[in-house]
Design a protein around this motif. Structure first.
Motif, PDB file in Angstrom:
ATOM      1  N   CYS A  32       0.838  -1.196   0.000  1.00 39.33           N
ATOM      2  CA  CYS A  32       0.000   0.000   0.000  1.00 39.33           C
ATOM      3  C   CYS A  32       0.879   1.254   0.000  1.00 39.33           C
ATOM      4  N   CYS A  35       0.119   3.212   3.584  1.00 36.14           N
ATOM      5  CA  CYS A  35       0.349   2.756   4.959  1.00 36.14           C
ATOM      6  C   CYS A  35       1.385   1.644   5.051  1.00 36.14           C
ATOM      7  N   CYS A  55      -6.996  -1.403  -0.001  1.00 33.29           N
ATOM      8  CA  CYS A  55      -5.940  -1.740   0.951  1.00 33.29           C
ATOM      9  C   CYS A  55      -6.574  -2.571   2.059  1.00 33.29           C
ATOM     10  N   GLY A  58      -5.548  -0.753   5.645  1.00 37.69           N
ATOM     11  CA  GLY A  58      -6.292   0.474   5.915  1.00 37.69           C
ATOM     12  C   GLY A  58      -5.794   1.205   7.144  1.00 37.69           C
ATOM     13  N   PHE A  59      -4.464   1.236   7.342  1.00 36.41           N
ATOM     14  CA  PHE A  59      -3.904   1.871   8.534  1.00 36.41           C
ATOM     15  C   PHE A  59      -3.769   3.382   8.386  1.00 36.41           C
ATOM     16  N   CYS A  63      -6.260   5.367   2.953  1.00 34.13           N
ATOM     17  CA  CYS A  63      -6.523   4.082   2.304  1.00 34.13           C
ATOM     18  C   CYS A  63      -7.592   3.277   3.031  1.00 34.13           C
TER      19      CYS A  63
END
Ligand SMILES: [Zn+2]
Length: 358
Positions: A32, A35, A55, A58-59, A63
């Motif tokens: 990603c 992140c 993603c 998704g951190f 994203c």
């Protein structure tokens, strides 16, 4: 505007170091870019056919909710949306609709194709029709009353829509269109009309709506030219009266003539400054049914899928469970309309906008 998947794949391979998944034709993975720059989780998936990205970590807020190509480019280069569109046009642009049509219809005389896709199509209103607002004939007066009393459209809105009435005492070439209300339709240079019958029942011989012959309505939206400067979300309806109802509330409503969108119509949507389309169809088009492959879907979803592939903004589907948009809107129409008269608002702004267009 069509995105060429090859150009996009070249970009993700070069820029994101994406790799193709061995067993799947259209899927790529990479780290990603938001992140996971260093940790090598390979959790960012790219579907190059549907042109959507996700993603799985998704951190990063950027994203969390997946990407389409325009959102990815906007966030990746940290540039405004409009600039991202320019980037896409410059770098990923595929063949345009004219080339595609030509390819599909190789045997057809080229001049005819040019007429359909490049030159603006204009169907003028019959000159024998009379304006409904200063109706002279009894039938035209009756048609005005029908718009006001049966369709519940306020006089000011009727005035803005400029419908005309075609009586029975007209040239023979208009025979099929007699005794109908003509609504002018104008979209980015294409001009046409829809001839609406005030009769209750639609029959094969006397259908409710009639349009000019040919491809024209698929290149237009009802009320399109009214929103050329507004960036608020577009509500996409099935029919003209649905669009008018929401227009009365001040929404950017368009009617797309049924539950499909053509590529010409998607190009029209891309030309508007709005960044979102809300598909707002009747309940029978949003009710989920199982298709042949067993997938639960509906006509509104199919339109949304089609839009997601080619429209540059966001796409969502509005589900109306109880009433059709026509009635939902009508319930509140009175209060909304009274407030509008009291405070003066977007409806009048839109009308002014329309006057500026002339
Ligand atoms: Zn991420």
């Amino acid at each position: 505007m069509y995105i060429e998947s090859k150009a996009f794949i070249d970009w993700i391979v070069k820029e994101l170091k994406a790799k193709k998944l061995p067993n799947k034709d259209d899927e790529y993975i990479c780290n990603c870019p938001f992140c996971d720059a260093k940790e090598n989780h390979w959790d960012y998936t790219i579907n190059t056919k549907k042109m959507i990205m996700n993603c799985w970590r998704g951190f990063d807020p950027r994203c969390e909710s997946g990407h389409t190509i325009p959102t990815l480019i906007t966030l990746y280069y940290d540039i405004p949306f409009k600039q991202a569109i320019d980037f896409i046009k410059k770098n990923f642009r595929g063949e345009d609709s004219l080339q595609r049509v030509k390819k599909r219809l190789k045997n057809i005389d080229e001049r005819r194709i040019l007429e359909i896709t490049e030159e603006k199509v204009v169907w003028s209103m019959p000159y024998e029709s009379e304006s409904i607002l200063d109706a002279q004939s009894k039938k035209a007066q009756k048609a005005l009353r029908w718009l006001l009393d049966v369709r519940k459209i306020p006089l000011e809105v009727v005035e803005a829509l400029e419908p005309r009435y075609l009586g029975s005492d007209t040239h023979k070439k208009w025979e099929r269109y007699r005794n109908r209300i003509f609504f002018p339709v104008s979209s980015n240079g294409n001009k046409a009309w829809l001839a609406y019958s005030t009769r209750k029942k639609s029959t094969k011989k006397n259908p409710k709506t009639m349009n000019p012959p040919g491809h024209i309505l698929a290149c237009t939206f009802y009320l399109y030219d009214w929103y050329v400067t507004s960036d608020e979300p577009i509500l996409l309806h099935e029919g003209l009266f649905d669009a008018v109802r929401f227009f009365m509330f001040g929404f950017n409503s368009l009617a797309g003539w049924g539950t499909t969108v053509s590529s010409e119509q998607i190009e029209l949507l891309n030309a508007l400054p709005a960044k979102e389309v809300v598909v707002c169809y009747d309940p029978d088009a949003t009710k989920l049914k199982q298709d042949k492959k067993g997938k639960w879907t509906c006509r509104a979803y199919k339109v949304a899928e089609n839009l997601r592939n080619y429209y540059f903004g966001d796409v969502s589907v509005m589900k109306l469970t109880r009433d059709d948009p026509d009635r939902t809107a009508f319930k509140e129409a009175k209060t909304a309309y009274e407030n509008r008269m009291r405070f003066g608002d977007r409806f009048w702004r839109l009308r002014r906008l329309k006057e500026n267009l002339r």
